[in-house]
Design a protein around this motif. Structure first.
Motif, PDB file in Angstrom:
ATOM      1  N   ARG A   1      32.829  26.461   0.305  1.00 12.60           N
ATOM      2  CA  ARG A   1      32.708  25.081   0.766  1.00 12.60           C
ATOM      3  C   ARG A   1      31.680  24.952   1.888  1.00 12.60           C
ATOM      4  O   ARG A   1      31.614  23.944   2.562  1.00 12.60           O
ATOM      5  CB  ARG A   1      34.077  24.564   1.213  1.00 12.60           C
ATOM      6  CG  ARG A   1      35.018  24.363   0.020  1.00 12.60           C
ATOM      7  CD  ARG A   1      36.312  23.702   0.398  1.00 12.60           C
ATOM      8  NE  ARG A   1      37.265  24.673   0.887  1.00 12.60           N
ATOM      9  CZ  ARG A   1      38.545  24.411   1.089  1.00 12.60           C
ATOM     10  NH1 ARG A   1      39.009  23.215   0.853  1.00 12.60           N
ATOM     11  NH2 ARG A   1      39.360  25.341   1.543  1.00 12.60           N
ATOM     12  N   ARG A   2      30.878  26.014   2.065  1.00 11.15           N
ATOM     13  CA  ARG A   2      29.817  25.969   3.072  1.00 11.15           C
ATOM     14  C   ARG A   2      28.590  25.239   2.542  1.00 11.15           C
ATOM     15  O   ARG A   2      27.918  24.525   3.270  1.00 11.15           O
ATOM     16  CB  ARG A   2      29.421  27.385   3.468  1.00 11.15           C
ATOM     17  CG  ARG A   2      30.371  28.028   4.412  1.00 11.15           C
ATOM     18  CD  ARG A   2      30.092  27.565   5.824  1.00 11.15           C
ATOM     19  NE  ARG A   2      30.961  28.219   6.780  1.00 11.15           N
ATOM     20  CZ  ARG A   2      30.969  27.954   8.077  1.00 11.15           C
ATOM     21  NH1 ARG A   2      30.153  27.043   8.563  1.00 11.15           N
ATOM     22  NH2 ARG A   2      31.783  28.583   8.884  1.00 11.15           N
ATOM     23  N   LEU A   3      28.289  25.493   1.274  1.00 15.93           N
ATOM     24  CA  LEU A   3      27.086  24.911   0.686  1.00 15.93           C
ATOM     25  C   LEU A   3      27.432  23.512   0.180  1.00 15.93           C
ATOM     26  O   LEU A   3      28.193  23.365  -0.782  1.00 15.93           O
ATOM     27  CB  LEU A   3      26.570  25.793  -0.460  1.00 15.93           C
ATOM     28  CG  LEU A   3      26.160  27.219  -0.043  1.00 15.93           C
ATOM     29  CD1 LEU A   3      25.771  28.040  -1.255  1.00 15.93           C
ATOM     30  CD2 LEU A   3      25.020  27.190   0.968  1.00 15.93           C
ATOM     31  N   VAL A   4      26.908  22.506   0.854  1.00 12.83           N
ATOM     32  CA  VAL A   4      27.294  21.125   0.520  1.00 12.83           C
ATOM     33  C   VAL A   4      26.066  20.233   0.359  1.00 12.83           C
ATOM     34  O   VAL A   4      26.058  19.093   0.795  1.00 12.83           O
ATOM     35  CB  VAL A   4      28.245  20.525   1.582  1.00 12.83           C
ATOM     36  CG1 VAL A   4      29.616  21.125   1.478  1.00 12.83           C
ATOM     37  CG2 VAL A   4      27.679  20.712   2.994  1.00 12.83           C
ATOM     38  N   SER A   5      25.021  20.757  -0.258  1.00 11.16           N
ATOM     39  CA  SER A   5      23.850  19.922  -0.506  1.00 11.16           C
ATOM     40  C   SER A   5      24.226  18.845  -1.515  1.00 11.16           C
ATOM     41  O   SER A   5      25.155  19.020  -2.312  1.00 11.16           O
ATOM     42  CB  SER A   5      22.718  20.774  -1.075  1.00 11.16           C
ATOM     43  OG  SER A   5      23.041  21.172  -2.396  1.00 11.16           O
ATOM     44  N   PRO A   6      23.505  17.713  -1.493  1.00 10.15           N
ATOM     45  CA  PRO A   6      23.786  16.663  -2.488  1.00 10.15           C
ATOM     46  C   PRO A   6      23.734  17.177  -3.924  1.00 10.15           C
ATOM     47  O   PRO A   6      24.553  16.800  -4.748  1.00 10.15           O
ATOM     48  CB  PRO A   6      22.689  15.630  -2.220  1.00 10.15           C
ATOM     49  CG  PRO A   6      22.374  15.799  -0.765  1.00 10.15           C
ATOM     50  CD  PRO A   6      22.508  17.270  -0.502  1.00 10.15           C
ATOM     51  N   LEU A   7      22.794  18.072  -4.203  1.00 15.36           N
ATOM     52  CA  LEU A   7      22.691  18.623  -5.562  1.00 15.36           C
ATOM     53  C   LEU A   7      23.954  19.392  -5.937  1.00 15.36           C
ATOM     54  O   LEU A   7      24.467  19.288  -7.047  1.00 15.36           O
ATOM     55  CB  LEU A   7      21.485  19.563  -5.665  1.00 15.36           C
ATOM     56  CG  LEU A   7      20.148  18.927  -6.004  1.00 15.36           C
ATOM     57  CD1 LEU A   7      19.052  19.973  -5.993  1.00 15.36           C
ATOM     58  CD2 LEU A   7      20.217  18.240  -7.371  1.00 15.36           C
ATOM     59  N   ARG A   8      24.456  20.193  -4.978  1.00 13.72           N
ATOM     60  CA  ARG A   8      25.673  20.970  -5.244  1.00 13.72           C
ATOM     61  C   ARG A   8      26.858  20.031  -5.440  1.00 13.72           C
ATOM     62  O   ARG A   8      27.688  20.228  -6.353  1.00 13.72           O
ATOM     63  CB  ARG A   8      25.929  21.940  -4.085  1.00 13.72           C
ATOM     64  CG  ARG A   8      26.923  23.061  -4.425  1.00 13.72           C
ATOM     65  CD  ARG A   8      28.348  22.744  -4.035  1.00 13.72           C
ATOM     66  NE  ARG A   8      29.319  23.670  -4.584  1.00 13.72           N
ATOM     67  CZ  ARG A   8      30.067  24.521  -3.861  1.00 13.72           C
ATOM     68  NH1 ARG A   8      29.938  24.557  -2.573  1.00 13.72           N
ATOM     69  NH2 ARG A   8      30.953  25.292  -4.455  1.00 13.72           N
ATOM     70  N   LEU A   9      26.969  19.002  -4.601  1.00 14.21           N
ATOM     71  CA  LEU A   9      28.109  18.086  -4.711  1.00 14.21           C
ATOM     72  C   LEU A   9      28.101  17.352  -6.047  1.00 14.21           C
ATOM     73  O   LEU A   9      29.150  17.161  -6.674  1.00 14.21           O
ATOM     74  CB  LEU A   9      28.085  17.085  -3.551  1.00 14.21           C
ATOM     75  CG  LEU A   9      28.422  17.666  -2.183  1.00 14.21           C
ATOM     76  CD1 LEU A   9      28.136  16.645  -1.076  1.00 14.21           C
ATOM     77  CD2 LEU A   9      29.885  18.085  -2.123  1.00 14.21           C
ATOM     78  N   GLU A  10      26.922  16.941  -6.485  1.00 13.49           N
ATOM     79  CA  GLU A  10      26.832  16.244  -7.770  1.00 13.49           C
ATOM     80  C   GLU A  10      27.221  17.171  -8.918  1.00 13.49           C
ATOM     81  O   GLU A  10      27.939  16.787  -9.842  1.00 13.49           O
ATOM     82  CB  GLU A  10      25.412  15.709  -7.972  1.00 13.49           C
ATOM     83  CG  GLU A  10      25.282  14.857  -9.225  1.00 13.49           C
ATOM     84  CD  GLU A  10      23.949  14.138  -9.313  1.00 13.49           C
ATOM     85  OE1 GLU A  10      23.129  14.258  -8.386  1.00 13.49           O
ATOM     86  OE2 GLU A  10      23.737  13.461 -10.333  1.00 13.49           O
ATOM     87  N   ARG A  11      26.752  18.412  -8.819  1.00 15.65           N
ATOM     88  CA  ARG A  11      27.099  19.397  -9.854  1.00 15.65           C
ATOM     89  C   ARG A  11      28.598  19.686  -9.844  1.00 15.65           C
ATOM     90  O   ARG A  11      29.243  19.781 -10.884  1.00 15.65           O
ATOM     91  CB  ARG A  11      26.296  20.670  -9.599  1.00 15.65           C
ATOM     92  CG  ARG A  11      26.319  21.650 -10.733  1.00 15.65           C
ATOM     93  CD  ARG A  11      25.375  22.796 -10.489  1.00 15.65           C
ATOM     94  NE  ARG A  11      25.740  23.571  -9.328  1.00 15.65           N
ATOM     95  CZ  ARG A  11      24.983  23.716  -8.246  1.00 15.65           C
ATOM     96  NH1 ARG A  11      23.819  23.131  -8.182  1.00 15.65           N
ATOM     97  NH2 ARG A  11      25.395  24.455  -7.229  1.00 15.65           N
ATOM     98  N   GLN A  12      29.147  19.796  -8.639  1.00 17.51           N
ATOM     99  CA  GLN A  12      30.578  20.054  -8.498  1.00 17.51           C
ATOM    100  C   GLN A  12      31.397  18.895  -9.062  1.00 17.51           C
ATOM    101  O   GLN A  12      32.388  19.115  -9.759  1.00 17.51           O
ATOM    102  CB  GLN A  12      30.909  20.246  -7.013  1.00 17.51           C
ATOM    103  CG  GLN A  12      32.318  20.689  -6.747  1.00 17.51           C
ATOM    104  CD  GLN A  12      32.575  20.857  -5.253  1.00 17.51           C
ATOM    105  OE1 GLN A  12      32.337  19.959  -4.465  1.00 17.51           O
ATOM    106  NE2 GLN A  12      33.050  22.023  -4.870  1.00 17.51           N
TER     107      GLN A  12
END
Lengths: 102, 346
Positions: free
Chosen positions: B281-292
């Motif tokens: 839950r450290r990596l919270v870039s917009p790209l990661r959040l959208e993918r998640q």
């Protein structure tokens, strides 16, 4: 915060919404915060973000649910207040198109 | 994603270079400078990670212009570097630099750390950064194999995932992975990938369930937990289809009632449990959040996700296992079920 029902609601930039069955989830890509909406919350979200004004959304929901008008008005205002607090929506004046159809 | 050609041995020696060991874990090809307690390379299609052993000076230079994240606690340090790479360190264990694209981890084991402990952090927390950077969404879950399908127990640290899995192992089931679960959609089903062949348990649980067959090593100086290697009879070395995810109730809440219960979650509730159970839950870039968001939505659509509550006592683990097996049986009526406590059924 006082909510003016003459304004309209729009989804804030960097906010994504996904439907899960009859429920929904939101994520704010800027803050990284997720919000889950139950069935009623999901319906309110869909109506509010597609209506020409908050008043129009309120009237649509009043037709749809068996609820006291004052109670619904208070719930809509509280819901909008929560969404604004989490930067999931923005409110603003209705567009010309919305004014004509209202 | 590039797929390496299968080799007959876990290692090869580059011409004039150091030995390069080749493995596969979580469906990812791992090419390493250092030998790891992993099965030989067979097949890996989800990603590729190169592990490079480096002296401490490499990390000092990399951190020169970057500050440690103030959220880092006393023994875990984290920094996001200007070139997009990530620095993580655990005192008394080791330090790691994960490249921007996640395809290389530079690592350094501290002198007083055991090889086993170092590998747990390397192939768990450190590797999770590489997995997320390669667009995978690992879950904080332990999984066992029941009737040739994976059953995952989702939950934070100290929720009892490994203890429950150990009980399933004792009953003859195989472990698929402990703590980190990698999933991948494949033809409208979800495949769950095997992790390292070991499990982390507290000594009391280890001696109760697995103490006769293994030689444990302490995880780190901050905990009593042991690392227990598992032989090939106790693990699944191949991916299996995921049948169910049980999100474990918070132990303190579950202890308030004596029953074992399995509750079907609504899609929204299931989604929120999955987000809470994301491994990294450290990596919270917009790209990661959208993918998640998309990955968790898909998982919610394809997999039944339920809440499992039970008192955290060894004496009730058999009830939990029986309840889970009954729940997995398609003949059993779905929905909320409750297992009576012994005092109630007496």
């Amino acid at each position: 915060m006082a909510i003016s029902f003459t304004e309209r609601v729009s989804v804030a930039p960097d906010v994504l919404f996904r439907v899960l069955g009859e429920e929904g989830v939101l994520v704010n890509l800027t803050t990284g915060r997720y919000l889950g909406l139950d069935m009623v919350g999901t319906r309110m979200w869909n109506v509010l973000t597609n209506a020409t004004s908050i008043q129009a959304a309120y009237e649509e929901l009043l037709q749809e649910y068996e609820v006291e008008p004052a109670r619904l008005r208070a719930d809509v205002a509280e819901f909008i207040d929560q969404l604004l607090g989490q930067k999931l929506i923005e409110t603003g004046p209705v567009s010309d198109e919305g004014r004509q159809s209202a | 994603m590039a797929v390496e050609t299968a080799m007959s041995s876990a290692w090869r020696r580059d011409v004039g270079g150091a030995p390069r060991y080749r493995y596969c874990v979580y469906g990812v090809v791992v090419v390493s400078d250092i030998p790891l307690a992993l099965p030989e390379y067979s097949n890996g299609s989800l990603g590729y990670v190169e592990l490079i052993d480096a002296p401490a000076s490499v990390f000092l230079a990399a951190l020169d212009s970057a500050g440690i994240d103030p959220r880092s606690d006393s023994w875990y340090r984290y920094a996001s570097l200007h070139d997009g790479s990530t620095y993580v360190r655990w005192d008394n264990v080791g330090q790691f630099l994960v490249a921007r694209d996640g395809r290389r981890i530079t690592c350094h084991k501290f002198e007083n750390a055991s090889s086993e402990s170092f590998q747990v952090y390397l192939l768990g927390q450190a590797l999770s950064f590489a997995l997320v950077k390669q667009r995978l969404e690992p879950l904080h879950a332990t999984a066992v194999v029941v009737n040739d399908e994976a059953v995952a127990f989702l939950g934070n640290n100290a929720f009892g995932k490994s203890t429950l899995a150990a009980y399933f192992l004792e009953a003859g089931h195989r472990l698929l992975t402990d703590d980190l679960l990698v999933l991948q959609e494949c033809s409208d089903r979800i495949l769950a990938y095997p992790g390292p062949p070991r499990i982390k348990l507290f000594p009391r649980i280890a001696s109760r369930f697995l103490g006769r067959t293994v030689h444990p090593v302490t995880l780190n100086t901050e905990t009593d937990k042991l690392i227990l290697p598992l032989d090939e009879q106790r693990v699944s070395a191949t991916p299996v289809a995921l049948k169910r995810i049980y999100s474990l109730a918070v132990p303190r809440e579950a202890c308030r009632r004596p029953d074992v219960s399995i509750e079907t979650l609504s899609p929204r509730e299931a989604f929120m449990e999955l987000v809470r159970g994301a491994f990294n839950r450290r990596l919270v870039s917009p790209l990661r959040l959208e993918r998640q968001l998309d990955a968790m939505t898909k998982l919610t659509e394809l997999i039944s996700i339920k809440k499992l509550s039970y008192p955290r006592t060894i004496a009730r683990l058999d009830d939990v296992r029986r309840m889970v097996l009954a729940d997995l049986d398609p003949a059993v009526e779905k929905g909320a079920q409750r297992w009576p406590s012994p005092s109630q059924s007496a």
